[in-house]
Motif scaffolding. Structure first.
Motif, mmCIF file in Angstrom:
data_model
loop_
_atom_site.group_PDB
_atom_site.id
_atom_site.type_symbol
_atom_site.label_atom_id
_atom_site.label_comp_id
_atom_site.label_asym_id
_atom_site.label_seq_id
_atom_site.Cartn_x
_atom_site.Cartn_y
_atom_site.Cartn_z
ATOM 1 N N TYR A 43 -3.105 2.438 5.950
ATOM 2 C CA TYR A 43 -4.539 2.160 5.797
ATOM 3 C C TYR A 43 -4.981 2.386 4.354
ATOM 4 O O TYR A 43 -5.679 1.551 3.763
ATOM 5 N N PRO A 80 -9.193 -6.651 4.824
ATOM 6 C CA PRO A 80 -10.163 -5.783 5.521
ATOM 7 C C PRO A 80 -9.931 -5.688 7.025
ATOM 8 O O PRO A 80 -10.069 -4.607 7.609
ATOM 9 N N ALA A 81 -9.563 -6.813 7.657
ATOM 10 C CA ALA A 81 -9.279 -6.794 9.097
ATOM 11 C C ALA A 81 -8.037 -5.965 9.389
ATOM 12 O O ALA A 81 -7.992 -5.208 10.368
ATOM 13 N N ALA A 83 -6.897 -3.504 7.548
ATOM 14 C CA ALA A 83 -7.280 -2.107 7.328
ATOM 15 C C ALA A 83 -8.054 -1.566 8.524
ATOM 16 O O ALA A 83 -7.858 -0.411 8.937
ATOM 17 N N GLY A 84 -8.932 -2.383 9.093
ATOM 18 C CA GLY A 84 -9.695 -1.958 10.256
ATOM 19 C C GLY A 84 -8.796 -1.632 11.438
ATOM 20 O O GLY A 84 -8.992 -0.618 12.120
ATOM 21 N N TYR A 85 -7.791 -2.480 11.673
ATOM 22 C CA TYR A 85 -6.863 -2.211 12.770
ATOM 23 C C TYR A 85 -6.060 -0.938 12.512
ATOM 24 O O TYR A 85 -5.851 -0.130 13.440
ATOM 25 N N TYR A 87 -6.979 1.617 10.819
ATOM 26 C CA TYR A 87 -7.876 2.757 11.062
ATOM 27 C C TYR A 87 -7.950 3.051 12.559
ATOM 28 O O TYR A 87 -7.841 4.213 12.980
ATOM 29 N N CYS A 163 -15.400 -0.399 4.736
ATOM 30 C CA CYS A 163 -15.863 -1.543 5.525
ATOM 31 C C CYS A 163 -17.073 -2.194 4.864
ATOM 32 O O CYS A 163 -17.141 -3.423 4.741
ATOM 33 N N SER A 166 -15.908 -3.717 1.281
ATOM 34 C CA SER A 166 -15.061 -4.913 1.410
ATOM 35 C C SER A 166 -15.884 -6.097 1.923
ATOM 36 O O SER A 166 -15.678 -7.239 1.491
ATOM 37 N N SER A 167 -16.825 -5.846 2.823
ATOM 38 C CA SER A 167 -17.688 -6.919 3.327
ATOM 39 C C SER A 167 -18.538 -7.492 2.200
ATOM 40 O O SER A 167 -18.657 -8.720 2.058
ATOM 41 N N SER A 184 -12.728 -11.842 9.199
ATOM 42 C CA SER A 184 -12.144 -10.580 8.729
ATOM 43 C C SER A 184 -13.186 -9.461 8.729
ATOM 44 O O SER A 184 -12.901 -8.326 9.135
ATOM 45 N N SER A 188 -13.045 -6.219 11.094
ATOM 46 C CA SER A 188 -13.043 -4.911 10.434
ATOM 47 C C SER A 188 -14.108 -4.005 11.033
ATOM 48 O O SER A 188 -13.843 -2.837 11.348
#
Length: 206
Positions: A43, A80-81, A83-85, A87, A163, A166-167, A184, A188
């Motif tokens: 991550y 970003p997506a 990284a979200g997963y 996390y 989050c 990155s957005s 994405s 995220s």
């Protein structure tokens, strides 16, 4: 609630069976520790890589885990997506790590009470979350305070900050109407929210 389940599940358990369960639990605990630490490290790497690539105007090429990558727009918008997963997975593994710890502590206190604090030395590492973890002779209150700070930083502040940033960077670079960027960003946000919800529910059921 968890203590009641543990007490019920170990009712009538023989010392020999308890020893076998402790050994199997330790093995599962070690695997969970590896999975959790791997998810946390990946991550952090993914978040740092996104920051590097999104701000670079050069055609960067790099290798990661033996695989070759280039600074493509698809990669930038997908990170970003990912990284979200990662996390979400790290939260799930962290909750599982705590469950293993609670089960181990219960079995140890019930069937090996004479060994006392030696159990602390048998626990697998929790990686960056081990900061503040109590060891022999250390202050328990100080350790708990450090763990609270680390938990808030890694479980709340860092994922929300990344989050949001990155957005903003994706929208600023590719616009509101870019389908891959929007997908994405949504993924995220969903992964981060579900990760926090999972962690909250898991801790509430303690």
């Amino acid at each position: 609630m968890k203590k009641e389940y543990l007490e019920s599940d170990t009712e009538g358990l023989s010392p020999e069976d308890a020893d076998k369960i402790i050994e199997e639990l330790q093995e599962s605990w070690r695997e969970t520790s590896k999975a959790m630490n791997r998810a946390i490290v990946l991550y952090l790497i993914t978040a740092a890589l996104f920051e590097l690539l999104i701000g670079s105007k050069e055609d960067l090429r790099f290798s990661l885990a033996g695989l070759q990558f280039s600074n493509s727009t698809t990669l930038q918008r997908s990170l970003p997506a990912i990284a979200g997963y990662l996390y979400y997975d790290s939260v799930v593994q962290a909750c599982r790590w705590i469950d293993c710890q609670d089960a181990f502590d219960h079995l140890w206190e019930k069937f090996r009470p004479s060994l006392g604090n030696i159990a602390v030395l048998m626990k697998p590492s929790s990686g960056v979350l081990s900061i503040g973890q109590r060891h022999l002779g250390e202050s328990e209150k100080l350790g708990e305070a450090a763990q609270v700070v680390m938990a808030i930083t890694f479980a709340i502040i860092l994922p929300i900050a990344f989050c949001a940033q990155s957005s903003y960077l994706l929208i600023d670079k590719y616009g509101w109407l870019d389908p891959l960027s929007l997908a994405s960003i949504i993924l995220s946000i969903v992964f981060v929210l579900f990760g926090m919800l999972f962690g909250y529910v898991a801790r509430r059921n303690e």
